[in-house]
Structure formats: C-alpha cells, structure tokens
Motif scaffolding. Structure first.
Motif, mmCIF file in Angstrom:
data_model
loop_
_atom_site.group_PDB
_atom_site.id
_atom_site.type_symbol
_atom_site.label_atom_id
_atom_site.label_comp_id
_atom_site.label_asym_id
_atom_site.label_seq_id
_atom_site.Cartn_x
_atom_site.Cartn_y
_atom_site.Cartn_z
ATOM 1 N N SER A 22 -7.651 -4.951 10.303
ATOM 2 C CA SER A 22 -8.249 -4.045 8.795
ATOM 3 C C SER A 22 -8.363 -2.891 9.608
ATOM 4 C CB SER A 22 -9.183 -4.317 8.367
ATOM 5 O OG SER A 22 -8.647 -5.628 7.280
ATOM 6 N N ARG A 23 -9.790 -2.382 10.306
ATOM 7 C CA ARG A 23 -9.652 -1.245 10.878
ATOM 8 C C ARG A 23 -9.069 0.009 11.218
ATOM 9 N NH1 ARG A 23 -14.388 -3.398 13.410
ATOM 10 N NH2 ARG A 23 -13.712 -2.921 15.652
ATOM 11 N N ARG A 24 -8.099 -1.188 11.907
ATOM 12 C CA ARG A 24 -7.768 0.120 12.865
ATOM 13 C C ARG A 24 -5.722 0.418 11.734
ATOM 14 N NH1 ARG A 24 -6.777 -3.976 17.737
ATOM 15 N NH2 ARG A 24 -8.727 -3.506 18.607
ATOM 16 N N LEU A 30 -7.567 2.531 4.091
ATOM 17 C CA LEU A 30 -7.903 3.816 2.660
ATOM 18 C C LEU A 30 -7.698 3.394 1.546
ATOM 19 C CD1 LEU A 30 -7.517 7.395 4.495
ATOM 20 C CD2 LEU A 30 -9.512 5.817 3.714
ATOM 21 N N THR A 31 -6.009 2.787 1.550
ATOM 22 C CA THR A 31 -5.579 2.610 -0.157
ATOM 23 C C THR A 31 -6.486 1.588 -1.052
ATOM 24 O OG1 THR A 31 -3.586 3.846 0.379
ATOM 25 C CG2 THR A 31 -3.170 1.806 -1.328
ATOM 26 N N SER A 32 -6.604 0.183 -0.636
ATOM 27 C CA SER A 32 -7.700 -0.538 -1.278
ATOM 28 C C SER A 32 -9.124 -0.051 -1.542
ATOM 29 C CB SER A 32 -7.553 -1.522 -0.375
ATOM 30 O OG SER A 32 -8.606 -1.285 1.134
ATOM 31 N N ALA A 75 -4.016 -8.306 -2.333
ATOM 32 C CA ALA A 75 -2.535 -7.533 -0.974
ATOM 33 C C ALA A 75 -1.591 -7.779 0.162
ATOM 34 C CB ALA A 75 -1.967 -6.450 -1.975
ATOM 35 N N GLY A 76 -3.203 -6.918 0.587
ATOM 36 C CA GLY A 76 -3.345 -7.072 2.118
ATOM 37 C C GLY A 76 -3.089 -8.398 2.992
ATOM 38 N N GLY A 106 -10.482 -16.735 8.897
ATOM 39 C CA GLY A 106 -10.144 -15.746 9.833
ATOM 40 C C GLY A 106 -9.128 -13.912 9.026
ATOM 41 N N HIS A 107 -7.685 -14.667 7.845
ATOM 42 C CA HIS A 107 -7.436 -13.725 6.710
ATOM 43 C C HIS A 107 -8.737 -13.426 5.921
ATOM 44 C CE1 HIS A 107 -4.161 -13.008 8.831
ATOM 45 N NE2 HIS A 107 -3.592 -13.913 9.590
#
Length: 254
Positions: A22-24, A30-32, A75-76, A106-107
């Motif tokens: 997520s960080r990468r 930024l969108t979320s 969504a992500g 994990g997700h």
C-alpha cells in the motif's frame, strides 16, 4: 482444514506485506486518502446550501463521508487480491504452506489500516471547516467500534469480490456496490425527502443504521436501536464474506 486455519505468524507476515504494498502504490494510496476529503468539500460547499437538514450541512454529512472512505479503500482490497491471483503470487505463498485465511487477513487488515488513516484525515478536515462533535469519551469509543466493525465487514466482502473477479478491472467494478450504498441512504439527505419506493430501500439497507449510529454517537443525540441494527448488519455481511471466501478460494487456485 489447514487452509481455513489462521496462523498468527503467517497472518502477521501477510499484513506487513500488504501494508508495504500500500505504501509503495502511492497513486492508489493518495486517491483513497484524498478523494473522500474532496467529495466532502464538494458536498458541503456546492450542495450544502441547497439541502435542508436542520443543522449545518457539514455536521450532517460527515458520517456518510466516513463510509465513503470505506468504499474507496475496499476497492483497493479487491484489486490487490485479484492481482495476487493473476500474477501467481498465491501459488508461491501456498508452496510455503501459507493458508487462505492468513493471505486474506493480510489484505483485510491492511485495508482497515488504510481506512483508519483516511477516517482521521476526513475528521481533521471536517473539524477545520466547522464540524463540532461534542461527546463523551465512551460515545467516541462506541462510534469507533461501529465504524471498525463496518470497515472489517466491507474489507472482507471486498476480498471475496477479489476472489470472484478474473481481472483487476472487474474487481474494481464489483466494489461499486459497496461504494454506491451510501448514496441511497441517510448519508447526504434525510430519507424522508425521498420518493416512497426509494425511501423503503434507504431505511432498510445496511448503511443507514451505521450512519445513524455514527451521527447520533458523534453529535450526542439519541441513537435508539441504530447501533444494534448496525452491528447485526455488519456481522451478517462479515459472515457472508467469510463463507464466500471459503467457497471461492479453493476454486480459484484449483
């Protein structure tokens, strides 16, 4: 049986992996984080003056925007699960005896973490533009509990959508259901202003009691049975999502 067993060490590794991913993925992150804030500003400053809610519109709309955060974050989650399936990552993890529950956990936990950061950001901006919650600490804790339960339910449901989808684009489309639900609810306008046929749906869908619970708890107004109904809906959705995941995972990796 091992597929359905949650191994804490495996789950911790998978959570760390998903958080790093997520960080990468800066664009998606930024969108979320920023899109819910932009939508809140849009509703407050473009439409707020035309919508009568009996109070400042920013006060009314914040709970609905918090649930929009959950939809965008979910969504992500669906996309990430589908990418793992289509790139062969799941097969690699299975060769190391990592079970389905640990992989999906994990997700899901990474999704809840992203949504928590987004929620804090939205609340900070809301306070800056006039949102003034004045409640006791116990009500804050209750509101946080309701919101976290909802985040967990929609995140796991989105993981199930990710197992169902064949492509990341399709996974993103499936989660539109989650993102759409706040609109035909009490999130942005009182349900009393809706046509009769739509009002019936708005009053009896999962999102409305969650919103009413958050609104009442944050603004120190009566909540009635809303928290109980919200918890029942969230637990039912969570159970459905876990069941779907248990059924879909073996079929996708067969």
């Amino acid at each position: 049986m091992s597929e359905l067993t949650l191994r804490p060490i495996h789950a911790a590794v998978m959570i760390g992996r998903c958080v790093r991913l997520s960080r990468r993925n800066v664009d998606a992150l930024l969108t979320s984080l920023l899109l819910p804030v932009i939508l809140m500003l849009l509703f407050v400053y473009l439409f707020g003056g035309a919508i009568e809610t009996g109070s400042a519109y920013v006060t009314y709309v914040v709970p609905g925007v918090l649930l929009l955060c959950a939809g965008f974050g979910a969504a992500g989650t669906a996309v990430s699960v589908t990418i793992d399936l289509t790139t062969g990552m799941i097969e690699r993890l299975r060769t190391m005896d990592v079970g389905a529950t640990s992989i999906l956990a994990g997700h899901v936990v990474a999704s809840v973490a992203r949504n928590t950061v987004s929620t804090v950001l939205v609340l900070g901006v809301a306070v800056a533009i006039g949102f003034r919650p004045a409640v006791a600490p116990l009500r804050w804790l209750a509101a946080a509990g309701v919101l976290l339960l909802f985040l967990l339910a929609v995140s796991w449901l989105s993981a199930a959508f990710g197992l169902l989808a064949r492509t990341p684009e399709a996974a993103n489309g499936y989660t539109f259901i989650v993102m759409f639900l706040p609109y035909p609810s009490s999130a942005f306008v009182p349900v009393e202003t809706m046509p009769g046929w739509l009002r019936g749906f708005a009053e009896h869908q999962p999102v409305t009691p969650v919103i009413e619970s958050l609104r009442g708890l944050l603004l120190d107004t009566p909540v009635g049975t809303a928290p109980t109904r919200a918890a029942a809906w969230c637990l039912a959705l969570l159970a459905l999502a876990v069941l779907l995941s248990a059924l879909l995972f073996p079929r996708r990796i067969a």
